[in-house]
Design an enzyme around this catalytic site. Sequence first.
Site, PDB file in Angstrom:
ATOM      1  N   CYS A 173       0.801  -1.223   0.000  1.00  0.00           N
ATOM      2  CA  CYS A 173       0.000   0.000   0.000  1.00  0.00           C
ATOM      3  C   CYS A 173       0.833   1.272   0.000  1.00  0.00           C
ATOM      4  O   CYS A 173       0.282   2.371  -0.049  1.00  0.00           O
ATOM      5  CB  CYS A 173      -0.943  -0.024   1.198  1.00  0.00           C
ATOM      6  SG  CYS A 173      -1.901  -1.549   1.307  1.00  0.00           S
ATOM      7  N   HIS A 215      -9.931   1.143  -0.690  1.00  0.00           N
ATOM      8  CA  HIS A 215      -8.489   0.963  -0.518  1.00  0.00           C
ATOM      9  C   HIS A 215      -7.955   0.320  -1.797  1.00  0.00           C
ATOM     10  O   HIS A 215      -8.091  -0.882  -2.013  1.00  0.00           O
ATOM     11  CB  HIS A 215      -8.201   0.084   0.693  1.00  0.00           C
ATOM     12  CG  HIS A 215      -6.762   0.086   1.093  1.00  0.00           C
ATOM     13  ND1 HIS A 215      -5.738   0.488   0.251  1.00  0.00           N
ATOM     14  CD2 HIS A 215      -6.153  -0.241   2.268  1.00  0.00           C
ATOM     15  CE1 HIS A 215      -4.584   0.389   0.872  1.00  0.00           C
ATOM     16  NE2 HIS A 215      -4.802  -0.043   2.095  1.00  0.00           N
ATOM     17  N   GLU A 218      -1.751   4.928  13.688  1.00  0.00           N
ATOM     18  CA  GLU A 218      -1.553   6.165  12.919  1.00  0.00           C
ATOM     19  C   GLU A 218      -1.846   7.393  13.785  1.00  0.00           C
ATOM     20  O   GLU A 218      -1.118   8.390  13.718  1.00  0.00           O
ATOM     21  CB  GLU A 218      -2.430   6.171  11.664  1.00  0.00           C
ATOM     22  CG  GLU A 218      -2.171   7.391  10.789  1.00  0.00           C
ATOM     23  CD  GLU A 218      -2.766   7.262   9.397  1.00  0.00           C
ATOM     24  OE1 GLU A 218      -3.588   6.358   9.182  1.00  0.00           O
ATOM     25  OE2 GLU A 218      -2.394   8.078   8.528  1.00  0.00           O
ATOM     26  N   HIS A 244      -3.643   7.476   6.166  1.00  0.00           N
ATOM     27  CA  HIS A 244      -3.782   6.153   5.561  1.00  0.00           C
ATOM     28  C   HIS A 244      -5.158   5.605   5.936  1.00  0.00           C
ATOM     29  O   HIS A 244      -5.867   5.109   5.081  1.00  0.00           O
ATOM     30  CB  HIS A 244      -2.660   5.229   6.040  1.00  0.00           C
ATOM     31  CG  HIS A 244      -2.605   3.931   5.333  1.00  0.00           C
ATOM     32  ND1 HIS A 244      -2.435   3.832   3.966  1.00  0.00           N
ATOM     33  CD2 HIS A 244      -2.728   2.650   5.774  1.00  0.00           C
ATOM     34  CE1 HIS A 244      -2.446   2.560   3.603  1.00  0.00           C
ATOM     35  NE2 HIS A 244      -2.634   1.827   4.690  1.00  0.00           N
ATOM     36  N   LYS A 257     -10.653   6.925   2.312  1.00  0.00           N
ATOM     37  CA  LYS A 257     -10.866   5.550   1.828  1.00  0.00           C
ATOM     38  C   LYS A 257     -12.337   5.131   1.788  1.00  0.00           C
ATOM     39  O   LYS A 257     -12.708   4.295   0.968  1.00  0.00           O
ATOM     40  CB  LYS A 257     -10.046   4.573   2.670  1.00  0.00           C
ATOM     41  CG  LYS A 257      -8.560   4.558   2.279  1.00  0.00           C
ATOM     42  CD  LYS A 257      -7.797   3.442   2.973  1.00  0.00           C
ATOM     43  CE  LYS A 257      -6.391   3.285   2.378  1.00  0.00           C
ATOM     44  NZ  LYS A 257      -5.523   4.439   2.600  1.00  0.00           N
ATOM     45  N   PHE A 291       1.377  -3.169   4.549  1.00  0.00           N
ATOM     46  CA  PHE A 291       1.735  -4.469   5.093  1.00  0.00           C
ATOM     47  C   PHE A 291       3.233  -4.691   4.884  1.00  0.00           C
ATOM     48  O   PHE A 291       3.814  -4.275   3.871  1.00  0.00           O
ATOM     49  CB  PHE A 291       0.955  -5.573   4.375  1.00  0.00           C
ATOM     50  CG  PHE A 291      -0.407  -5.850   4.979  1.00  0.00           C
ATOM     51  CD1 PHE A 291      -0.790  -5.328   6.204  1.00  0.00           C
ATOM     52  CD2 PHE A 291      -1.311  -6.677   4.322  1.00  0.00           C
ATOM     53  CE1 PHE A 291      -2.034  -5.593   6.760  1.00  0.00           C
ATOM     54  CE2 PHE A 291      -2.565  -6.958   4.869  1.00  0.00           C
ATOM     55  CZ  PHE A 291      -2.923  -6.412   6.093  1.00  0.00           C
TER      56      PHE A 291
END
Length: 411
Positions: free
Chosen positions: A170, A339, A313, A302, A334, A398
């Site tokens: 991502c 996403h 975050e 994010h 998002k 990830f």
Amino acid sequence: MAFSRARAEGRRVVISGMGAVCASGVGAQKLWEAARDGVAQIRPLKTERPYDGRIKIAAQVPDFNPADYIEPNVLPFCDPFTQFCIVAADEAVAQAGFGRKDIAGPRTAVIIGSGIGGMTTIEDGIYRYYVEGTRPEMLSVPKLIPSAAPATLGMRYSCHGPTFSIGSACSSASQSIGLGMQMIRQGLVDKAIVGGAEACVINATIRAWEGLRVLSPNLCRPFSKGRNGMSLGEGAAVFVLETEEAARARGHAPLCELAGYGTTSDAKDPVRPDLEGASSAIALALEDAGMAPQEVHYVNAHGTATHANDITEAEAILRVFGDYGRVVPVSSTKPIHGHALGASGGLELAIAIHALREQIAPPTINFLEPDPKCPLDVVPNAARKHKIDAAMSNSFAFGGINAVLIVRHAV
């Protein structure tokens, strides 16, 4: 305050054009209008083959006919992720004021991020082989490789500079954009076509994501109490970078300056985010831009709406921004565009640029009530007029790969 490397080297990098394809359709302006107005583009899932999974929604590109945009001799080589990338790139190049061959040559780089690459081609080939007992189509290999997107753009615009793909889950798009900026600063190239592309909303991929238990069956609610995960999306976002001097010399008004980039690796866990890695990436981006936290007036988070990501975050923002992190507008878009994995950082940077230019912080929609573990001003449910001199875009992937970008007004 750290001294900006960009200023030290005298090569300020600007974004001269941008383009996007996503669940809101073709065009960066459509993406922005959906984000600004809080109109979710997540719809009932459509797949080529019957899908028997639990998740029945996704943010897919609607009514997209690639033949409307891509020539008949090029299209057979293009998986959907490359198709989206071409359309977004054509928009970006045109907005930058370049004809298709004006951006050509050995001093132009092409760097496109993708989490997986040609997943549709991969799945179709496997289905044909194992289910139908036939061969994968002849052009499968050149279509599925992640470098298909940047290679195709290089051919399209005759760019002979460094051309490659970045696969950092991502954070792929954000890393490609940041690396393009660094290459221009260092004098390795003069222009760069950068961004991200993904087309993974297909049966096998959705099933795999379902297995991780991070997908919401109903509404994506970042930073909100009651959040239960994200919605998959797809699309592409592409940007044209060049030096400010070059843009001015040809009489082009850039969209903004790409001022800062920070990237780090948690080096700890395949799926769980880490406070140290995320906050370090934010701090490095600020140092790179030569800015204090208080000079950033909007953060596009994010914000996946997973339990672990949102808490980490929020903690990362507060660690770097201090008390200012509680009041600076921070939104996740998002729930609007889904996403889009390797394309997400590009789509979110496009929204951050629009927010900067229009002085509007877009909302975090579907918000119910604050989570005490995420004590941020997340602009709940409605956009807000706000003075924005600089905007930040976070991407945390990830594998613990983090990338943060900062844009500000070009002067």
